[in-house]
Design a protein around this motif. Structure first.
Motif, PDB file in Angstrom:
ATOM      1  N   ARG A   1       2.590  -6.769  -1.179  1.00  0.00           N
ATOM      2  CA  ARG A   1       1.219  -6.870  -0.666  1.00  0.00           C
ATOM      3  C   ARG A   1       0.294  -7.269  -1.803  1.00  0.00           C
ATOM      4  N   VAL A   2      -0.463  -8.339  -1.581  1.00  0.00           N
ATOM      5  CA  VAL A   2      -1.444  -8.784  -2.569  1.00  0.00           C
ATOM      6  C   VAL A   2      -2.827  -8.401  -2.050  1.00  0.00           C
ATOM      7  N   GLY A   3      -3.455  -7.431  -2.708  1.00  0.00           N
ATOM      8  CA  GLY A   3      -4.743  -6.947  -2.239  1.00  0.00           C
ATOM      9  C   GLY A   3      -4.607  -5.723  -1.362  1.00  0.00           C
ATOM     10  N   ASN A   4      -5.706  -5.360  -0.700  1.00  0.00           N
ATOM     11  CA  ASN A   4      -5.741  -4.122   0.084  1.00  0.00           C
ATOM     12  C   ASN A   4      -6.323  -4.341   1.472  1.00  0.00           C
ATOM     13  N   ASN A   5      -5.812  -5.351   2.152  1.00  0.00           N
ATOM     14  CA  ASN A   5      -6.263  -5.607   3.514  1.00  0.00           C
ATOM     15  C   ASN A   5      -5.898  -4.417   4.411  1.00  0.00           C
ATOM     16  N   PRO A   6      -6.867  -3.827   5.113  1.00  0.00           N
ATOM     17  CA  PRO A   6      -6.588  -2.635   5.929  1.00  0.00           C
ATOM     18  C   PRO A   6      -5.505  -2.857   6.985  1.00  0.00           C
ATOM     19  N   ASP A   7      -5.484  -4.052   7.600  1.00  0.00           N
ATOM     20  CA  ASP A   7      -4.462  -4.331   8.618  1.00  0.00           C
ATOM     21  C   ASP A   7      -3.069  -4.370   7.993  1.00  0.00           C
ATOM     22  N   ASP A   8      -2.983  -4.948   6.789  1.00  0.00           N
ATOM     23  CA  ASP A   8      -1.701  -4.988   6.085  1.00  0.00           C
ATOM     24  C   ASP A   8      -1.227  -3.580   5.746  1.00  0.00           C
ATOM     25  N   ILE A   9      -2.149  -2.767   5.276  1.00  0.00           N
ATOM     26  CA  ILE A   9      -1.793  -1.392   4.888  1.00  0.00           C
ATOM     27  C   ILE A   9      -1.325  -0.598   6.099  1.00  0.00           C
ATOM     28  N   SER A  10      -1.997  -0.794   7.230  1.00  0.00           N
ATOM     29  CA  SER A  10      -1.610  -0.092   8.460  1.00  0.00           C
ATOM     30  C   SER A  10      -0.197  -0.483   8.889  1.00  0.00           C
TER      31      SER A  10
ATOM     32  N   GLU B   1       2.081  -1.768   6.971  1.00  0.00           N
ATOM     33  CA  GLU B   1       2.982  -1.302   5.909  1.00  0.00           C
ATOM     34  C   GLU B   1       3.427   0.131   6.173  1.00  0.00           C
ATOM     35  N   HIS B   2       2.467   0.987   6.527  1.00  0.00           N
ATOM     36  CA  HIS B   2       2.800   2.390   6.803  1.00  0.00           C
ATOM     37  C   HIS B   2       3.738   2.501   8.006  1.00  0.00           C
ATOM     38  N   SER B   3       3.460   1.711   9.036  1.00  0.00           N
ATOM     39  CA  SER B   3       4.323   1.721  10.227  1.00  0.00           C
ATOM     40  C   SER B   3       5.730   1.255   9.883  1.00  0.00           C
ATOM     41  N   ALA B   4       5.814   0.218   9.054  1.00  0.00           N
ATOM     42  CA  ALA B   4       7.124  -0.319   8.664  1.00  0.00           C
ATOM     43  C   ALA B   4       7.909   0.697   7.847  1.00  0.00           C
ATOM     44  N   ILE B   5       7.238   1.393   6.950  1.00  0.00           N
ATOM     45  CA  ILE B   5       7.908   2.396   6.120  1.00  0.00           C
ATOM     46  C   ILE B   5       8.465   3.520   6.985  1.00  0.00           C
ATOM     47  N   ARG B   6       7.661   3.968   7.944  1.00  0.00           N
ATOM     48  CA  ARG B   6       8.133   5.048   8.829  1.00  0.00           C
ATOM     49  C   ARG B   6       9.338   4.595   9.653  1.00  0.00           C
ATOM     50  N   ARG B   7       9.255   3.374  10.181  1.00  0.00           N
ATOM     51  CA  ARG B   7      10.350   2.883  11.015  1.00  0.00           C
ATOM     52  C   ARG B   7      11.627   2.707  10.201  1.00  0.00           C
ATOM     53  N   CYS B   8      11.488   2.156   9.002  1.00  0.00           N
ATOM     54  CA  CYS B   8      12.664   1.954   8.155  1.00  0.00           C
ATOM     55  C   CYS B   8      13.304   3.285   7.783  1.00  0.00           C
ATOM     56  N   ALA B   9      12.463   4.267   7.483  1.00  0.00           N
ATOM     57  CA  ALA B   9      12.984   5.594   7.136  1.00  0.00           C
ATOM     58  C   ALA B   9      13.795   6.175   8.289  1.00  0.00           C
ATOM     59  N   ALA B  10      13.319   5.971   9.505  1.00  0.00           N
ATOM     60  CA  ALA B  10      14.031   6.484  10.680  1.00  0.00           C
ATOM     61  C   ALA B  10      15.378   5.802  10.868  1.00  0.00           C
ATOM     62  N   CYS B  11      15.490   4.570  10.386  1.00  0.00           N
ATOM     63  CA  CYS B  11      16.732   3.798  10.557  1.00  0.00           C
ATOM     64  C   CYS B  11      17.707   3.972   9.403  1.00  0.00           C
ATOM     65  N   GLY B  12      17.235   4.543   8.292  1.00  0.00           N
ATOM     66  CA  GLY B  12      18.088   4.653   7.113  1.00  0.00           C
ATOM     67  C   GLY B  12      17.946   3.489   6.160  1.00  0.00           C
ATOM     68  N   VAL B  13      16.835   2.773   6.265  1.00  0.00           N
ATOM     69  CA  VAL B  13      16.556   1.641   5.377  1.00  0.00           C
ATOM     70  C   VAL B  13      15.612   2.097   4.273  1.00  0.00           C
ATOM     71  N   SER B  14      15.993   1.842   3.039  1.00  0.00           N
ATOM     72  CA  SER B  14      15.147   2.195   1.892  1.00  0.00           C
ATOM     73  C   SER B  14      14.035   1.155   1.728  1.00  0.00           C
ATOM     74  N   VAL B  15      12.863   1.612   1.293  1.00  0.00           N
ATOM     75  CA  VAL B  15      11.728   0.707   1.128  1.00  0.00           C
ATOM     76  C   VAL B  15      11.135   0.845  -0.268  1.00  0.00           C
ATOM     77  N   ARG B  16      10.930  -0.302  -0.898  1.00  0.00           N
ATOM     78  CA  ARG B  16      10.191  -0.368  -2.152  1.00  0.00           C
ATOM     79  C   ARG B  16       8.872  -1.087  -1.874  1.00  0.00           C
ATOM     80  N   ARG B  17       7.857  -0.768  -2.649  1.00  0.00           N
ATOM     81  CA  ARG B  17       6.574  -1.453  -2.486  1.00  0.00           C
ATOM     82  C   ARG B  17       6.172  -2.110  -3.795  1.00  0.00           C
ATOM     83  N   MET B  18       5.678  -3.330  -3.693  1.00  0.00           N
ATOM     84  CA  MET B  18       5.157  -4.034  -4.854  1.00  0.00           C
ATOM     85  C   MET B  18       3.729  -4.450  -4.507  1.00  0.00           C
ATOM     86  N   ILE B  19       2.773  -3.732  -5.044  1.00  0.00           N
ATOM     87  CA  ILE B  19       1.362  -3.974  -4.743  1.00  0.00           C
ATOM     88  C   ILE B  19       0.743  -4.746  -5.909  1.00  0.00           C
TER      89      ILE B  19
END
Length: 313
Positions: A38-47, A49-67
């Motif tokens: 993510r480049v910058g702090n667009n609120p829609d992107d952040i929202s 991002e949080h949804s994607a992290i939760r979904r990946c965690a539920a599936c067993g997918v590890s997530v790294r973030r590069m801001i």
């Protein structure tokens, strides 16, 4: 009254499947991993991002973030993508677009390896969608529509499908994916003279315009399936799609609500793409290991033969 094609049960089914597949990957020594850039702090992107992290965690997918700071230049972002390309522990990338004006978006997109492009933003991935070659992955939104049709047993084969919108993230790829499923596809856009006619004769409509109320009563007929991809925020803060839902639901046969329709499925598709990429990586690695073992055995056999020949002399 139309049947509601809700996204939650579709996403739940995908998650259940992915849990088994990620467990199998871990047994092979592979942890499916997504890097979110993510480049910058667009609120829609952040929202998202949080949804994607939760979904990946539920599936067993590890997530790294590069801001990355929104003041970054093209070189900084390109170098970041190159590092991820070379990191074998990362199987997929979600890069939020659009990028700030200070960054050459085309250069960044085309730096990303198609096999790690989880949302169909590279030309390589889009070529794969158009040719059906399996290179890269289609945009998650477009593929989410296919997952919904599949889950609810709606077969596009032999049906007329009209796509409202020709964006690279929804309209165009959705058209190609439906074509691969043997639908007869029409794409409507701002220069289409009679969208009412094109939509009213369709069996399946994909609404991906980005304008509330675009699909109304005149566009629909009894028994149609309508997939509403639009997400529009109204002045009162409520969210609506591209379809006049309250009036159209009394005519259509099946329709996705907004919210709670296509949206929840997109993050599940994102996780599914990462798992597929990790499986391809594991398969390639296993082939390389077997080939290396075969070569080593052949070389050892050759050495043994030479040694035996010398002894015989």
């Amino acid at each position: 009254m139309a049947k509601q094609l809700r996204g939650a049960p579709v996403a739940k089914a995908i998650v259940a499947e992915l849990k088994e597949r990620t467990a199998a990957l871990r047994e092979r020594g592979v942890t499916p991993t997504l890097t979110i850039v993510r480049v910058g702090n667009n609120p829609d992107d952040i929202s998202y991002e949080h949804s994607a992290i939760r979904r990946c965690a539920a599936c067993g997918v590890s997530v790294r973030r590069m801001i990355i700071t929104e003041k970054a230049n093209t070189r900084t972002v390109v170098n970041c993508i190159r590092e991820i390309n070379e990191d074998e522990a990362v199987h997929g990338v979600l890069l939020f677009l659009p990028l700030p004006r200070s960054v050459d978006e085309t250069a960044v997109r085309e730096t990303l390896a198609p096999e790690k492009d989880m949302d169909g933003i590279t030309e390589g991935s889009m070529a794969g969608v158009f040719t059906g070659s399996g290179t890269g992955y289609p945009p998650c939104t477009a593929w989410a529509c296919m997952e919904i049709l599949d889950y609810y047993g709606i077969d596009p084969a032999g049906k007329r499908a009209t796509i409202m919108g020709r964006s690279n993230i929804a309209g165009k790829p959705a058209a190609m994916l439906l074509l691969q499923k043997n639908a007869t596809v029409t794409i409507c856009h701002t220069k289409t003279p009679d969208t009412v006619k094109e939509c009213s004769r369709a069996d399946i409509i994909v609404a991906a315009v980005g304008r509330p109320g675009t699909i109304g009563v005149g566009h629909t007929r009894i028994g149609q399936t309508i997939l509403d991809v639009g997400i529009n925020v109204l002045e009162d803060g409520s969210v609506t799609g591209d379809v006049d839902y309250e009036n159209v639901e009394h005519i259509a046969g099946a329709i996705t609500p907004v919210p709670a329709g296509v949206g929840p499925v997109t993050t599940a598709v994102l996780a599914k793409h990462v798992v597929e990429a990790a499986e391809k990586f594991a398969d390639r690695r296993d082939v390389e290991i077997r080939e290396a073992a075969r070569r080593a055995a052949a070389e050892q056999a050759a050495r043994n033969a030479r040694s035996k020949a010398k002894t015989a002399q």
